[in-house]
Design an enzyme around this catalytic site. Structure first.
Site, PDB file in Angstrom:
ATOM      1  N   HIS A   1       5.832 -19.805  -7.327  1.00 32.64           N
ATOM      2  CA  HIS A   1       6.514 -19.761  -6.029  1.00 32.64           C
ATOM      3  C   HIS A   1       7.043 -21.167  -5.777  1.00 32.64           C
ATOM      4  CE1 HIS A   1       7.329 -17.543  -2.371  1.00 32.64           C
ATOM      5  NE2 HIS A   1       6.862 -18.541  -1.630  1.00 32.64           N
TER       6      HIS A   1
ATOM      7  N   LYS B   1      13.811 -14.297   2.528  1.00 34.90           N
ATOM      8  CA  LYS B   1      13.962 -15.734   2.785  1.00 34.90           C
ATOM      9  C   LYS B   1      14.060 -16.414   1.429  1.00 34.90           C
ATOM     10  CE  LYS B   1      10.397 -18.957   4.536  1.00 34.90           C
ATOM     11  NZ  LYS B   1       9.646 -19.340   5.734  1.00 34.90           N
TER      12      LYS B   1
ATOM     13  N   LYS C   1      13.973 -20.029  -0.737  1.00 37.11           N
ATOM     14  CA  LYS C   1      13.474 -21.392  -0.638  1.00 37.11           C
ATOM     15  C   LYS C   1      14.481 -22.295  -1.319  1.00 37.11           C
ATOM     16  CE  LYS C   1       9.419 -21.378   1.223  1.00 37.11           C
ATOM     17  NZ  LYS C   1       9.254 -21.948   2.557  1.00 37.11           N
TER      18      LYS C   1
ATOM     19  N   ASP D   1      14.957 -21.343   3.781  1.00 33.84           N
ATOM     20  CA  ASP D   1      14.024 -22.361   4.275  1.00 33.84           C
ATOM     21  C   ASP D   1      14.208 -23.609   3.413  1.00 33.84           C
ATOM     22  OD1 ASP D   1      11.997 -23.857   5.326  1.00 33.84           O
ATOM     23  OD2 ASP D   1      10.385 -22.418   4.931  1.00 33.84           O
TER      24      ASP D   1
ATOM     25  N   GLU E   1      15.986 -22.388   8.181  1.00 30.94           N
ATOM     26  CA  GLU E   1      14.681 -22.913   8.610  1.00 30.94           C
ATOM     27  C   GLU E   1      14.524 -24.372   8.185  1.00 30.94           C
ATOM     28  OE1 GLU E   1      11.572 -20.214   7.568  1.00 30.94           O
ATOM     29  OE2 GLU E   1       9.966 -21.681   7.844  1.00 30.94           O
TER      30      GLU E   1
ATOM     31  N   ASP F   1      10.164 -25.107  11.909  1.00 26.07           N
ATOM     32  CA  ASP F   1       8.836 -24.784  11.374  1.00 26.07           C
ATOM     33  C   ASP F   1       7.968 -26.042  11.416  1.00 26.07           C
ATOM     34  OD1 ASP F   1       6.577 -23.940  10.060  1.00 26.07           O
ATOM     35  OD2 ASP F   1       7.548 -23.452   8.169  1.00 26.07           O
TER      36      ASP F   1
ATOM     37  N   LYS G   1       2.657 -20.496  13.653  1.00 24.22           N
ATOM     38  CA  LYS G   1       1.649 -20.343  12.592  1.00 24.22           C
ATOM     39  C   LYS G   1       0.289 -20.653  13.199  1.00 24.22           C
ATOM     40  CE  LYS G   1       4.772 -21.314   8.759  1.00 24.22           C
ATOM     41  NZ  LYS G   1       5.170 -22.174   7.620  1.00 24.22           N
TER      42      LYS G   1
ATOM     43  N   GLU H   1       6.902 -13.091   8.541  1.00 21.42           N
ATOM     44  CA  GLU H   1       6.896 -13.281   7.080  1.00 21.42           C
ATOM     45  C   GLU H   1       5.457 -13.161   6.561  1.00 21.42           C
ATOM     46  OE1 GLU H   1       8.471 -17.274   6.644  1.00 21.42           O
ATOM     47  OE2 GLU H   1       6.618 -18.175   7.363  1.00 21.42           O
TER      48      GLU H   1
HETATM   49  C1  MUC Z   1       7.097 -22.173   4.945  1.00 20.80           C
HETATM   50  O1  MUC Z   1       7.499 -23.303   4.978  1.00 20.80           O
HETATM   51  O2  MUC Z   1       7.600 -21.428   5.748  1.00 20.80           O
HETATM   52  C2  MUC Z   1       6.371 -19.301   4.238  1.00 20.80           C
HETATM   53  C3  MUC Z   1       6.942 -18.425   3.393  1.00 20.80           C
HETATM   54  C4  MUC Z   1       7.018 -19.043   2.148  1.00 20.80           C
HETATM   55  O3  MUC Z   1       7.471 -18.566   1.115  1.00 20.80           O
HETATM   56  O4  MUC Z   1       6.536 -20.288   2.245  1.00 20.80           O
HETATM   57  C5  MUC Z   1       5.932 -20.443   3.489  1.00 20.80           C
HETATM   58  C6  MUC Z   1       5.994 -21.796   4.017  1.00 20.80           C
HETATM   59 MG    MG Z   2       8.950 -22.933   6.591  1.00 21.49          MG
END
Ligand code: MUC
Ligand code: MG
Length: 390
Positions: A37, A182, A184, A213, A239, A264, A288, A341
């Protein structure tokens, strides 16, 4: 002894008849992920959960979890430090105290221990789980009551490879498991990240909401260009494009971007939220439980958002089932225009609870049984727990 501490002690004497906190155990549990991941700051192949179990004098037990991402690469508390804070600092504050007054117990913890919200979140969760079992109520009822019994849940495409992400997204759409994704980004050059995102929007965007994000990776100049182009290609939510320290840039982007900006890392507690709202932030916040200190404490931030006209999103630290379900109980009491999420358990190869959460049709079901509604699988816990135990 300060005045506040004195009144807690008086209070505890009045409640001599209630169950007290008798024992607090914790384990570091390492569970492999189903695939790498990849985030802007680290690539995970394993998730380290800190699992907590509180036993009360009436025999009722409560579970909690504190989980971060990539050791110290995401947040300031490592799994090992979380466990240490729990056993050396927080446990002595809770042991022997009446177990059924969460406000008194969180005030005790906050008065004596600065920060350490991940550790506090695990304990707050375990106290709520135990209290729910004692009263025969789900944790959502202790938090005021659930508005919904199933919550929308997206999936993160973060294999590090565009073609694999598209194939994964297509499969999950066909299965009907998710309708929002989402991505990354932020680890690569801006043009590469934009190309990656555009390819996924073109492949999946007519059937799914696509969000990104950046995990703080861009400076203000890169973010201005990046956010403009992401909004133009149809990304719905962007994000944390800039550093958590640069709230001025985040506020500007929230006012100038044609897609919603989600804060976040910039917003952990209600104090952060109040400051950002005062500065004119106009996007959404990722709640969170770990950032705020627990499923009850995080609601203070939600209420600041509601007063400031900021919309909400149920965020994850990629927790296992215990942390995920604790969050779901809190999110179920709120209106969440951006959904959640809470897919963390699905990223892990195995689970340490007896009955996993149920994910289908883009939603996850909220357990209705007393407490969190999940039970620890002791054999699995022993299998994945690190040798030491505090
Ligand atoms: C984050 O920064 O949001 C949430 C989903 C994901 O894949 O990583 C987290 C952390
Ligand atoms: Mg995040």
């Amino acid at each position: 002894m300060d005045d506040d501490r004195k009144s807690y002690d008086t209070h505890s004497q009045e409640e001599m008849m209630s169950a007290t906190v008798e024992e607090i155990e914790s384990w570091l549990v390492d569970v492999p992920t189903i695939r790498p991941h990849k985030l802007s700051m680290t690539t995970m192949g394993c998730q380290s959960l800190v699992i907590v179990r509180i036993t009360r004098s009436d025999g009722i037990q409560g579970l909690g979890e504190a989980t971060t991402i990539g050791g110290l690469s995401y947040g300031v508390e490592s799994p090992e430090a979380i466990q240490s804070a729990i056993s050396h600092y927080l446990t002595p504050l809770l042991k022997g105290q009446p177990a059924d007054n969460l406000n008194v117990l969180t005030a005790r913890m906050n008065a004596a221990v600065k920060g350490n919200t991940f550790a506090k979140s695990a304990l707050e969760t375990a106290l709520l789980d135990a209290q729910g079992k004692a009263l025969g109520l789900p944790v959502s009822a202790l938090l005021g009551g659930a508005l919904n019994t199933a919550l929308p849940v997206l999936w993160t495409l973060a294999s590090g490879n565009t073609a694999n992400d598209i194939a994964e997204g297509q499969r999950l759409l066909e299965e009907g498991r998710h309708q929002a994704f989402k991505l990354k980004i932020g680890a690569n050059a801006l043009d590469d990240d934009l190309g990656h995102t555009r390819a996924i929007v073109e492949a999946l965007g007519d059937r799914a909401s696509i969000r990104v994000d950046v995990n703080q990776a861009w400076d203000a100049t890169v973010a201005a260009k990046g956010c403009r182009e992401l909004a133009a290609m149809g990304v719905d939510l962007i994000e944390q494009p800039v550093s958590a320290q640069d709230s001025a840039a985040l506020v500007r982007l929230s006012q100038q971007t044609d897609a919603a900006i989600l804060a976040d890392e910039s917003v952990a507690s209600h104090f952060d939220g109040y400051r950002l709202a005062q500065q004119g932030f106009s996007g959404a916040w990722a709640l969170k439980i770990a950032k705020a200190g627990g499923p009850a404490s995080v609601l203070k931030l939600a209420h600041v958002a509601q007063a400031a006209g900021i919309s909400l999103y149920g965020g994850t630290m990629l927790e296992g089932t215990i942390g995920t379900v604790a969050s779901l109980h809190a999110w179920s009491t709120l209106s969440l225009p951006w959904g959640t999420e809470m897919f963390g358990p699905l990223l892990l190869k195995d689970d340490i609870v007896c009955v996993p959460l149920s994910f289908a049709n883009g939603h996850v079901a909220l357990p209705q049984t007393p407490g969190l509604g999940v039970e620890l699988d002791e054999d699995k816990l022993r299998f994945y727990a690190r040798a030491q135990r505090e």
